[in-house]
Design an enzyme around this catalytic site. Structure first.
Site, mmCIF file in Angstrom:
data_model
loop_
_atom_site.group_PDB
_atom_site.id
_atom_site.type_symbol
_atom_site.label_atom_id
_atom_site.label_comp_id
_atom_site.label_asym_id
_atom_site.label_seq_id
_atom_site.Cartn_x
_atom_site.Cartn_y
_atom_site.Cartn_z
ATOM 1 N N MET A 81 34.413 21.719 6.532
ATOM 2 C CA MET A 81 35.396 22.553 5.855
ATOM 3 C C MET A 81 35.254 22.496 4.330
ATOM 4 O O MET A 81 34.498 21.703 3.795
ATOM 5 C CB MET A 81 36.804 22.114 6.265
ATOM 6 N N HIS A 82 35.992 23.374 3.666
ATOM 7 C CA HIS A 82 36.258 23.341 2.225
ATOM 8 C C HIS A 82 35.092 23.781 1.340
ATOM 9 O O HIS A 82 35.268 23.925 0.133
ATOM 10 C CB HIS A 82 36.703 21.945 1.766
ATOM 11 N N ASP A 236 35.865 21.837 11.593
ATOM 12 C CA ASP A 236 35.320 20.791 12.449
ATOM 13 C C ASP A 236 36.377 19.985 13.200
ATOM 14 O O ASP A 236 36.213 19.695 14.394
ATOM 15 C CB ASP A 236 34.387 19.861 11.663
#
Length: 485
Positions: A81-82, A236
């Site tokens: 992520m991110h 995830d």
């Protein structure tokens, strides 16, 4: 018989998992990836490497399981992520993707993190999130920032290659600091604060919904039928939750990997950002999830293993399975700082109460207990909300029966250990592929895997561990003050 493909884009590898419609694993492939660190605190990847890895994984699965591979009806996506994958007008990346563990935008994160941001997003604005990365680009790479036309999360760039569609889904988008997490839609106000608009964002779907179809050129290349559905998928952790069947309020999982994660599904949106508890959308419509993170879990046992020159399994195996009373030594597992509940990147770990006769067994118990107390902090960070009645254990640390029995007692909840099998993020992504391709009820697809063993709290030791947890909690402010002095 239709088959389904789960693609999990990890930081160090891309995994492809092929399952049949009964969710039996047919085969899996993992292709390594590299991370570039051009400066201190920077962490980047070339987005093209994800496509190269995905092609290699699909080609290998096709070579090994040609008949089953040809029957793929749905694909699900999971990913770290991110990350900020910034595209120009021609749809190609303007720079390497800035990853989740990149800390260059810590000042920009501080500037964005205020009452307004927390009220909209339900979370602290952490340096690893996506929005502060774009704020950093705006300040330090203004020419590239002005050329930006679309910002995608890593797995969604892979989706763009697969389908030609710029689409994201709720669980991953919730980790950007641009999503109104309660409304499950982009926040124009948070976009405005980083100099962006809704036009820079992909469209949004739920993780169980179709986000597009596999491009005909790729279907032909890999010998697939036309019309293969690509699901929204999940970040995830949300995909991992789908892999172990966390699909209803009150259910959750405990991950004892290098870091530790306590993930619980919730029916409503009720954030508590002040405790550094993440509140994100689940990949399943109508659900959210709360996630506490301790930055060092099984990583603490790796540290002790190196110190004592003995493998973690040998250290924990020497304890047997019957948990002892809390020991005198207390271990704060803050080897890399701490996330929940302190949001303190500077704090460091400590081992107190050691004596001249403190044994390696006592030190091992102290480390296991310290991580258990940190996970109890994650549980308590949710406040007075109902606690989960059962947690599924995953990760390297779940191999220790002693640790799981200890966790059950400290967390005061049943812990279930799945039977041997692959129930990770790639499996969860494949399950999301099933729901998108078939329209099935997610709860009928996303079920708990077979359980090998359950661990109940040891009733006559609960009070002792409650008291020990309070002693553990008292150490943080003392160590914080000592470090400041």
């Amino acid at each position: 018989m239709s088959t389904y493909l789960g693609l999990d884009l990890g930081t160090s590898s891309l995994k492809a998992l092929l399952i049949d419609e009964d969710q039996a694993v047919i085969g899996s492939v993992s292709v390594p990836l590299t991370v570039e660190r051009p400066h201190f605190g920077w962490s980047e990847q070339n987005p093209q490497s994800w496509i190269v890895a995905c092609e290699a994984a699909m080609q290998e699965l096709h070579a090994k399981h040609g008949q089953e591979f040809a029957e793929i009806a749905g694909v699900g996506l999971s990913g770290h992520m991110h990350g900020a994958t910034v595209l120009g007008a021609d749809g190609t990346p303007l720079r390497p993707c800035i990853l989740w563990n990149d800390t260059r935008s810590h000042e920009e994160a501080k500037g964005l993190d205020d009452a307004e941001a927390r009220a909209i997003t339900g979370n602290i604005v952490f340096p690893g999130f996506t929005a502060p990365k774009l704020a950093w680009m705006r300040k330090h790479e203004p020419r590239l920032f002005d050329l930006a036309r679309c910002v995608l999360l890593p797995k969604d760039y892979l989706r763009l290659w697969l389908t030609g569609e710029a689409v994201s889904e709720m669980s991953d988008a919730a980790g950007t600091s641009w999503l109104d997490t309660g409304r499950r839609d982009w926040s124009e106000r948070m976009l405005e604060r980083t100099g962006l608009t809704r036009e820079h964002m992909p469209s949004l779907v739920e993780g169980t919904e179709a986000s597009g179809e596999l491009r005909p050129i790729l279907a032909e290349k890999f010998g697939l039928k036309p019309g293969v559905i690509v699901a929204g998928g999940g970040g995830d952790n949300a995909a991992s939750a789908c892999g172990v069947g966390v699909a209803a309020p009150g259910t959750g999982f405990l991950s004892l990997g290098t870091s530790g994660v306590l993930f619980t599904a919730t029916a409503g949106y009720d954030p508590v950002p002040e405790t550094a508890l993440h509140t994100f959308c689940h990949a399943i419509p109508g659900l959210w999830h709360q996630m506490g993170v301790t930055l060092s879990a099984a990583g603490c046992m790796d540290w002790l293993s190196k110190l004592l020159k003995e493998e973690p399994a040998a250290l924990t195996g020497a304890l047997g399975e019957t948990i002892a009373e809390p020991g005198r030594p207390i271990f704060l597992p803050y080897l890399s700082g701490e996330r929940t509940p302190h949001n303190d990147a500077d704090i460091r770990g400590v081992l107190t109460g050691i004596e001249s006769d403190t044994s390696r067994e006592a030190m091992t118990r102290a480390v296991l207990e310290g991580v258990a107390y940190s996970m109890r902090d994650c549980l308590d960070a949710a406040g007075e909300k109902p606690k989960p009645q059962r947690l599924i254990a995953v990760g390297a640390g779940s191999r220790s029966a002693y640790w799981l029995q200890l966790m059950a007692t400290v967390l005061e909840t049943e812990i279930a250990l799945p039977a041997a099998g692959d129930f990770g993020a790639a499996f969860g992504a494949a399950r999301l592929g099933i729901t998108a391709a078939t329209g099935a009820d997610p709860k009928s697809v996303i079920k708990e895997p077979p359980v090998a063993r359950t661990f109940e709290p040891v009733a006559d030791k609960i009070d002792a561990f409650r008291a020990a947890h309070q002693r553990y909690k008292a150490l943080y402010p003392a160590i914080k003050q000592a470090m400041a002095g």
